[in-house]
Design an enzyme around this catalytic site. Structure first.
Site, PDB file in Angstrom:
ATOM      1  N   PHE A   1       0.809  -1.226   0.000  1.00  0.00           N
ATOM      2  CA  PHE A   1       0.000   0.000   0.000  1.00  0.00           C
ATOM      3  C   PHE A   1       0.843   1.278   0.000  1.00  0.00           C
ATOM      4  O   PHE A   1       0.347   2.349  -0.315  1.00  0.00           O
ATOM      5  CB  PHE A   1      -0.941   0.023   1.219  1.00  0.00           C
ATOM      6  CG  PHE A   1      -0.252   0.408   2.504  1.00  0.00           C
ATOM      7  CD1 PHE A   1      -0.019   1.745   2.811  1.00  0.00           C
ATOM      8  CD2 PHE A   1       0.194  -0.552   3.401  1.00  0.00           C
ATOM      9  CE1 PHE A   1       0.628   2.116   3.981  1.00  0.00           C
ATOM     10  CE2 PHE A   1       0.855  -0.203   4.567  1.00  0.00           C
ATOM     11  CZ  PHE A   1       1.064   1.137   4.853  1.00  0.00           C
TER      12      PHE A   1
ATOM     13  N   LYS B   1      -1.212  -6.957  -9.510  1.00  0.00           N
ATOM     14  CA  LYS B   1      -2.283  -6.898  -8.511  1.00  0.00           C
ATOM     15  C   LYS B   1      -1.918  -5.804  -7.507  1.00  0.00           C
ATOM     16  O   LYS B   1      -1.042  -5.985  -6.677  1.00  0.00           O
ATOM     17  CB  LYS B   1      -2.438  -8.229  -7.760  1.00  0.00           C
ATOM     18  CG  LYS B   1      -3.696  -8.180  -6.874  1.00  0.00           C
ATOM     19  CD  LYS B   1      -3.678  -9.144  -5.737  1.00  0.00           C
ATOM     20  CE  LYS B   1      -3.017  -8.638  -4.487  1.00  0.00           C
ATOM     21  NZ  LYS B   1      -3.630  -7.442  -3.858  1.00  0.00           N
TER      22      LYS B   1
ATOM     23  N   GLU C   1      -5.089  -3.806  -2.288  1.00  0.00           N
ATOM     24  CA  GLU C   1      -6.537  -3.517  -2.249  1.00  0.00           C
ATOM     25  C   GLU C   1      -6.822  -2.224  -1.476  1.00  0.00           C
ATOM     26  O   GLU C   1      -7.913  -1.667  -1.576  1.00  0.00           O
ATOM     27  CB  GLU C   1      -7.303  -4.706  -1.648  1.00  0.00           C
ATOM     28  CG  GLU C   1      -6.976  -5.068  -0.192  1.00  0.00           C
ATOM     29  CD  GLU C   1      -5.748  -6.001  -0.070  1.00  0.00           C
ATOM     30  OE1 GLU C   1      -4.854  -5.936  -0.929  1.00  0.00           O
ATOM     31  OE2 GLU C   1      -5.701  -6.770   0.916  1.00  0.00           O
TER      32      GLU C   1
ATOM     33  N   CYS D   1       9.296   2.208   3.070  1.00  0.00           N
ATOM     34  CA  CYS D   1      10.150   1.046   3.401  1.00  0.00           C
ATOM     35  C   CYS D   1      11.556   1.518   3.746  1.00  0.00           C
ATOM     36  O   CYS D   1      12.316   0.823   4.405  1.00  0.00           O
ATOM     37  CB  CYS D   1      10.193   0.074   2.239  1.00  0.00           C
ATOM     38  SG  CYS D   1      10.565   0.893   0.700  1.00  0.00           S
TER      39      CYS D   1
HETATM   40  P1  NAD Z   1       1.218  -6.841   2.983  1.00  0.00           P
HETATM   41  O1  NAD Z   1       2.219  -7.916   3.098  1.00  0.00           O
HETATM   42  O2  NAD Z   1       0.118  -6.786   3.980  1.00  0.00           O
HETATM   43  O3  NAD Z   1       0.495  -6.885   1.543  1.00  0.00           O
HETATM   44  C1  NAD Z   1       1.224  -6.748   0.354  1.00  0.00           C
HETATM   45  C2  NAD Z   1       0.428  -7.355  -0.795  1.00  0.00           C
HETATM   46  O4  NAD Z   1       0.337  -8.765  -0.621  1.00  0.00           O
HETATM   47  C3  NAD Z   1      -1.006  -6.858  -0.926  1.00  0.00           C
HETATM   48  O5  NAD Z   1      -1.277  -6.656  -2.289  1.00  0.00           O
HETATM   49  C4  NAD Z   1      -1.836  -8.006  -0.372  1.00  0.00           C
HETATM   50  O6  NAD Z   1      -3.125  -8.083  -0.952  1.00  0.00           O
HETATM   51  C5  NAD Z   1      -1.009  -9.211  -0.773  1.00  0.00           C
HETATM   52  N1  NAD Z   1      -1.119 -10.407   0.075  1.00  0.00           N
HETATM   53  C6  NAD Z   1      -1.321 -10.463   1.414  1.00  0.00           C
HETATM   54  N2  NAD Z   1      -1.274 -11.743   1.828  1.00  0.00           N
HETATM   55  C7  NAD Z   1      -1.022 -12.507   0.732  1.00  0.00           C
HETATM   56  C8  NAD Z   1      -0.851 -13.919   0.531  1.00  0.00           C
HETATM   57  N3  NAD Z   1      -0.926 -14.797   1.533  1.00  0.00           N
HETATM   58  N4  NAD Z   1      -0.603 -14.348  -0.731  1.00  0.00           N
HETATM   59  C9  NAD Z   1      -0.519 -13.480  -1.769  1.00  0.00           C
HETATM   60  N5  NAD Z   1      -0.675 -12.136  -1.622  1.00  0.00           N
HETATM   61  C10 NAD Z   1      -0.909 -11.663  -0.375  1.00  0.00           C
HETATM   62  O7  NAD Z   1       2.054  -5.462   2.968  1.00  0.00           O
HETATM   63  P2  NAD Z   1       1.495  -3.947   3.058  1.00  0.00           P
HETATM   64  O8  NAD Z   1       1.014  -3.694   4.444  1.00  0.00           O
HETATM   65  O9  NAD Z   1       0.598  -3.641   1.922  1.00  0.00           O
HETATM   66  O10 NAD Z   1       2.850  -3.132   2.803  1.00  0.00           O
HETATM   67  C11 NAD Z   1       3.704  -2.680   3.821  1.00  0.00           C
HETATM   68  C12 NAD Z   1       4.933  -3.563   3.924  1.00  0.00           C
HETATM   69  O11 NAD Z   1       5.661  -3.533   2.689  1.00  0.00           O
HETATM   70  C13 NAD Z   1       5.924  -3.079   4.983  1.00  0.00           C
HETATM   71  O12 NAD Z   1       6.386  -4.206   5.689  1.00  0.00           O
HETATM   72  C14 NAD Z   1       7.053  -2.457   4.173  1.00  0.00           C
HETATM   73  O13 NAD Z   1       8.307  -2.472   4.814  1.00  0.00           O
HETATM   74  C15 NAD Z   1       7.046  -3.360   2.976  1.00  0.00           C
HETATM   75  N6  NAD Z   1       7.708  -2.738   1.837  1.00  0.00           N
HETATM   76  C16 NAD Z   1       8.975  -3.152   1.569  1.00  0.00           C
HETATM   77  C17 NAD Z   1       9.682  -2.587   0.520  1.00  0.00           C
HETATM   78  C18 NAD Z   1      11.093  -3.023   0.253  1.00  0.00           C
HETATM   79  O14 NAD Z   1      11.694  -2.532  -0.691  1.00  0.00           O
HETATM   80  N7  NAD Z   1      11.651  -3.937   1.032  1.00  0.00           N
HETATM   81  C19 NAD Z   1       9.080  -1.603  -0.270  1.00  0.00           C
HETATM   82  C20 NAD Z   1       7.761  -1.205   0.026  1.00  0.00           C
HETATM   83  C21 NAD Z   1       7.097  -1.789   1.093  1.00  0.00           C
END
Ligand code: NAD
Length: 492
Positions: free
Chosen positions: A151, A175, A178, A283
């Site tokens: 997000f 994808k 959401e 991040c």
């Molecule tokens: P999240 O893991 O909750 O969700 C990320 C995506 O995965 C969403 O599109 C979600 O619908 C999907 N998803 C969730 N569970 C899933 C599953 N079991 N199988 C397949 N898809 C699934 O993350 P978030 O809260 O949207 O994002 C924040 C996180 O992203 C933080 O931890 C941040 O550090 C990390 N992030 C890391 C970087 C990096 O470069 N390392 C960059 C941006 C964000």
């Protein structure tokens, strides 16, 4: 308010999924519903993969220069619509307009770098590899790639990947999260207007079900996932089982080391943007400061808390603050805010000192928004839960180390290794930090050491489960395979 229901973009058409649930998309600064996103089923997701499969053969045969020409036209369209895109990002994500504008700019930079593919994708030739035999290395696309986005950067994160995938001749399914599906939907409209062949780029909305369907689909060659490490681990396991290439970018806890010789005024100003920009939800945001020595620790605590008090918290789309560079908006959702509140309570219970409490802040006119004020804990010890956990909000912890060596040990002892920075004017300290700190992105007097698009982006340890980073030249390896040809011709 007229709230639109989003559609999937599949095979060049806008499609309402047939069997699906709908989720409200909220504007985090007001909690108003600004859209409804379909939660696509596995069958709906498979449709997008089928469209991408049908498009692959022709698209991979399109000359690379023509593929890049279309990509270049897309960058022009994005540039023309950049203000609208920035407002959309700010509206659905809650970040300030300057942060949203920077996000559009970095997305564009990635598309521009991918336009260099006619040079970047070239293979090698080795005449005379053996007697009368020539060797040749071709770099070829693999097929269909998918991406599952977080997000916090609704636009930029998909741009770390899909322009490179398309330029190398692959087809793609994104994808979006959401929670923030609007900006990428607008990009899909611009892709449609640009005239990419149907099925080359597809957008499927949904939650984990749609993500899981992408991973399970046997036609997908590789997945780029960005999100929390816990989900990244699940996805890494599934991709191994289903034989897919994988990049999983995970969680972070980025440390800033304050050396006694640091330029204090510049450092504090820089730390404030790093810690509170995007409400601490980058991040590359820093959330742990390690001050080296008693004197530096007391001064950093005093000055950082004082500067944190001055951070302006507001609705990022309030015209009164629209031009200000350091405005802190809300966190993404009520759920995220509740988690952050729980973590603040945990910090108090484990004995850290709550030096600045942002829990009871309200923004006039936005009483339903998910705001929190800057929050600072001092007297934090390595290993406390507030140190181990990625809180992903405007909560900063300050620790003390007796030496640079101890500061590096604190960072290297942490589960996550995304980024870390040191503030110093001393070349020896800086070099030692660079060489000994096990994180993927390092800053020296730079609080957000996020590499520009031509350079690789990605962390280490639990922050990156992959061997190919995002962006730049490196990612071409992910989206292509090497075909090695040995050839000889007998004399007539
Ligand atoms: P999240 O893991 O909750 O969700 C990320 C995506 O995965 C969403 O599109 C979600 O619908 C999907 N998803 C969730 N569970 C899933 C599953 N079991 N199988 C397949 N898809 C699934 O993350 P978030 O809260 O949207 O994002 C924040 C996180 O992203 C933080 O931890 C941040 O550090 C990390 N992030 C890391 C970087 C990096 O470069 N390392 C960059 C941006 C964000």
């Amino acid at each position: 308010m007229n709230v639109s229901e989003l559609k999937n973009y599949v095979g060049g058409k806008w499609i309402s999924p047939e069997n699906y649930g709908l989720l409200d998309v909220e504007q985090p600064s007001t909690a108003d519903v600004i859209g409804r996103v379909p939660l696509s089923t596995a069958e709906e997701t498979d449709r997008a993969v089928n469209a991408a499969r049908e498009a692959f053969r022709e698209w991979s045969a399109v000359p690379v220069s023509r593929r890049c020409e279309l990509l270049w036209q897309l960058t022009n369209r994005i540039r023309e619509n950049s203000r609208e895109l920035a407002r959309l990002i700010s509206r659905e994500n809650g970040k300030s307009l300057p942060d949203a504008e920077a996000e559009v700019k970095r997305s564009l930079e990635n598309a521009e770098v991918a336009c260099g593919m006619p040079v970047l994708q070239q293979g090698d030739k080795m005449p005379g590899a053996s007697l009368d035999i020539d060797g040749e290395v071709l770099r070829v696309p693999l097929g269909i790639f998918g991406m599952i986005a977080p997000f916090n950067f609704p636009l930029m994160v998909p741009f770390w990947f899909f322009p490179y995938a398309l330029a190398t001749g692959n087809t793609y399914v994104v994808k979006p999260s959401e929670q923030v599906p609007l900006s990428m939907t607008r990009v899909a409209e611009l892709i449609d207007e640009t005239g990419f062949p149907p099925g080359v780029f597809n957008l499927v909305h949904g939650d984990r079900r749609a993500g899981e369907a992408l991973i399970q689909n046997p036609d997908i060659a590789g997945i780029s996932f960005v999100g929390t490490s816990n989900v990244g681990r699940i996805i890494a396991r599934s991709c191994t089982e289903t034989g897919k290439r994988l990049q999983a970018f995970g969680s972070a806890k980025n440390h800033l080391v304050a050396m006694p010789d640091a330029k204090m005024d510049d450092m504090i100003r820089n730390m404030i943007t790093s810690c509170y920009g995007c409400a601490g939800q980058r991040c590359m945001a820093s959330s742990a400061i390690v001050a080296v020595g008693d004197a530096a620790y007391s001064e950093v605590c005093r000055r950082f808390v004082a500067a944190s008090r001055e951070v302006r918290v507001a609705d990022p789309l309030d015209p009164q603050v629209a031009g200000e560079s350091m405005v802190m908006g809300p966190v993404i959702s009520d759920k995220a805010r509740n988690f952050i509140l729980e973590m603040i309570q945990t910090g108090i219970e484990e004995g850290a000192t709550l030096a600045l409490d942002g829990r009871n802040l309200t923004v006039p006119g936005c009483e339903r928004g998910y705001f929190l004020g800057p929050t600072v804990f001092t007297d934090v010890k390595p290993g406390m839960k507030i140190h181990q956990t990625e809180i992903f909000g405007p909560v900063v912890i300050i620790l003390k180390a007796d030496s640079l060596g101890e500061a590096i040990r604190i960072i290297n002892g942490h589960e996550y290794g995304n980024g870390a920075s040191i503030y110093t004017q001393n070349g020896y300290y800086a070099r030692r930090f660079k060489m000994e700190t096990n994180v993927g992105m390092i800053g020296i007097n730079i609080g957000i050491p996020a590499p520009v698009a031509p350079l690789p982006f990605g962390g280490m340890r639990a922050s990156l489960m992959a061997d190919t980073k995002a962006q730049g030249k490196a990612i071409i390896n992910f989206f292509t395979d090497l075909k090695v040809i040995s050839e000889r011709y007998w004399q007539e």
